[in-house]
Scaffold this motif. Structure first.
Motif, short mmCIF file in Angstrom:
data_model
loop_
_atom_site.label_atom_id
_atom_site.label_comp_id
_atom_site.label_asym_id
_atom_site.label_seq_id
_atom_site.Cartn_x
_atom_site.Cartn_y
_atom_site.Cartn_z
N GLU A 1 -3.27 8.74 -6.78
CA GLU A 1 -4.76 8.48 -7.01
C GLU A 1 -5.05 9.18 -8.21
O GLU A 1 -5.46 8.53 -9.28
CB GLU A 1 -5.75 8.58 -5.76
N ASN B 1 -2.92 7.95 -11.22
CA ASN B 1 -3.53 6.41 -11.52
C ASN B 1 -4.74 6.73 -12.65
O ASN B 1 -4.92 5.98 -13.70
CB ASN B 1 -3.79 5.69 -10.43
N ARG C 1 -0.26 8.03 -1.22
CA ARG C 1 -1.55 7.77 -1.77
C ARG C 1 -2.22 9.00 -2.47
O ARG C 1 -3.05 8.83 -3.76
CB ARG C 1 -2.61 7.25 -0.77
N LYS C 2 -2.31 10.10 -1.52
CA LYS C 2 -3.02 11.23 -2.10
C LYS C 2 -2.08 11.64 -3.57
O LYS C 2 -2.96 12.69 -4.53
CB LYS C 2 -2.87 12.36 -1.30
N ASP D 1 0.74 -1.02 -0.04
CA ASP D 1 -0.08 -0.22 -0.05
C ASP D 1 0.78 1.12 0.10
O ASP D 1 1.95 1.09 0.47
CB ASP D 1 -1.10 0.03 1.17
N GLU E 1 0.42 7.47 3.26
CA GLU E 1 -0.63 8.41 3.25
C GLU E 1 -0.51 9.61 1.97
O GLU E 1 -1.30 9.98 1.34
CB GLU E 1 -0.91 8.92 4.68
N LYS F 1 -5.45 -0.57 -4.78
CA LYS F 1 -6.04 0.10 -3.53
C LYS F 1 -6.40 1.55 -3.92
O LYS F 1 -6.83 2.39 -3.12
CB LYS F 1 -5.23 0.04 -2.34
N THR F 2 -5.77 1.96 -5.15
CA THR F 2 -5.90 3.44 -5.50
C THR F 2 -6.42 3.66 -6.83
O THR F 2 -6.03 4.34 -7.75
CB THR F 2 -4.56 4.06 -5.42
N ASN F 3 -7.43 2.79 -7.30
CA ASN F 3 -8.16 2.80 -8.70
C ASN F 3 -7.20 2.62 -9.70
O ASN F 3 -7.33 3.05 -11.08
CB ASN F 3 -8.69 4.32 -9.00
#
Length: 345
Positions: free
Chosen positions: A190, A193, A186-187, A180, A183, A256-258
């Motif tokens: 996403e 992606n 991820r921002k 994963d 944090e 986990k992030t489209n």
């Protein structure tokens, strides 16, 4: 009606042709899955001219090249070379290219003016941009603007626009199924992606088992593809090498992030031959040999199948790099002598 002997020969001939065709196809897939990263003369003062670097790739059957920024010397050398090219937008250009007019000018000068006889395959917008850096906010706008400029030039079906990341974006990478992004990453990832999915482009990733050995105390045999058996059991999946584990952890993070439908192209991977205890010619040669054989076989436990498109880092040792270890990643010495007993095809 054909003679009996001719009828007997037809299945044999057909089978033979099918077999030969399969061999040719496999050979093509294996050879074309490999590329090499070329830093150019900016990081060394003892390298041969760009034209000789391109010829060296062709001599050894290397079908693809990654360059870190476009400049006339390398672009001229690549004309009519038939090498497939991954070209970078340097991190210090991202802010400027978040303006559409600047991106259009960049594409015109560096891509369109050469596109008639240089086989551009990817443009990667930023390399290993830290999600917490001030530069991170400009990555996606620059990608979008470069893509628009490529589309306006009619090259969107030939060239894919992406960015190159590293596995430091992973907050969790063991076991691979738990992979994963952190944090902050991820921002950052996403929306990128989403852009890649909508444009059918892969994510480019620099995958270095070496650095996990150097800084995370991972096992050397696990990193060199020489572990005698399974090292990590992850549900039904088994991992004998760290390269696969890192790739699959990144695939898990994408899911986990489209980004579950995205493919990963390995835009860098390598091992240095000097500068420390594990940085030896023997270890580096083992890594490159085993990596080449592995990616030609195709796929990871999580994503089995086709050959993994991989770019080896790098073409030459580069003596102006600031860290000693980084000076020893070359597959070739500056005199164009191959450092290791390896075959690229």
């Amino acid at each position: 009606m054909a003679s009996l002997s001719a009828m007997k020969k037809k299945p044999f001939v057909a089978a033979t042709l099918l077999f030969l065709g399969l061999l040719c196809s496999l050979e093509h897939i294996g050879a074309q899955s490999l590329g090499v990263c070329y830093g150019g003369n900016g990081n060394a003062d003892n390298l041969p001219p760009e034209s000789e670097a391109v010829s060296l790739c062709k001599t050894y059957g290397i079908g693809r090249m990654r360059i870190y920024s476009p400049y006339p010397g390398i672009l001229q050398a690549l004309r009519d070379s038939n090498l497939e090219i991954m070209v970078g937008v340097p991190n210090d250009s991202l802010q400027a290219l978040s303006e559409q007019s600047a991106a259009a000018d960049w594409v015109q000068r560096n891509i369109k003016d050469y596109s008639s006889n240089v086989k551009f395959k990817y443009i990667y917008v930023g390399n290993e941009v830290n999600p917490t850096s001030p530069t991170a906010q400009f990555v996606l706008p620059a990608m979008q603007n470069i893509y628009k400029a490529i589309a306006d030039a009619g090259l969107q079906n030939q060239i894919k626009v992406s960015t190159a990341v590293d596995t430091n974006l992973l907050g969790v990478f063991d076991p691979p199924s738990a992979g994963d992004f952190s944090e902050n990453a991820r921002k950052f990832m996403e929306p990128i992606n989403g852009f890649l999915v909508s444009n059918g482009a892969p994510l480019l990733a620099n995958i270095y088992p070496y650095f996990r050995v150097k800084y995370n105390n991972q096992s050397v045999p696990y990193a060199l593809f020489t572990a005698p058996g399974t090292v990590v059991h992850d549900g039904q999946l088994e991992y004998q090498n760290l390269f696969d584990a890192l790739m699959d952890a990144l695939y898990s993070a994408l899911e986990k992030t489209n980004g579950g439908s995205l493919a990963i192209v390995v835009s860098e991977s390598g091992w240095p031959s000097g500068g420390g205890a594990v940085e030896t010619v023997e270890n580096a040669g083992t890594y490159y040999r085993n990596l080449i054989n592995h990616v030609k076989k195709g796929g990871t436990p999580k994503r089995p199948g086709n050959a993994i498109e991989t770019y080896l880092f790098g073409l030459f040792d580069e003596n102006l790099k600031t860290e000693d270890i980084e000076q020893h990643f070359g597959l070739f010495y500056p005199n164009k002598q191959l450092k290791y007993n390896i075959s690229f095809t």
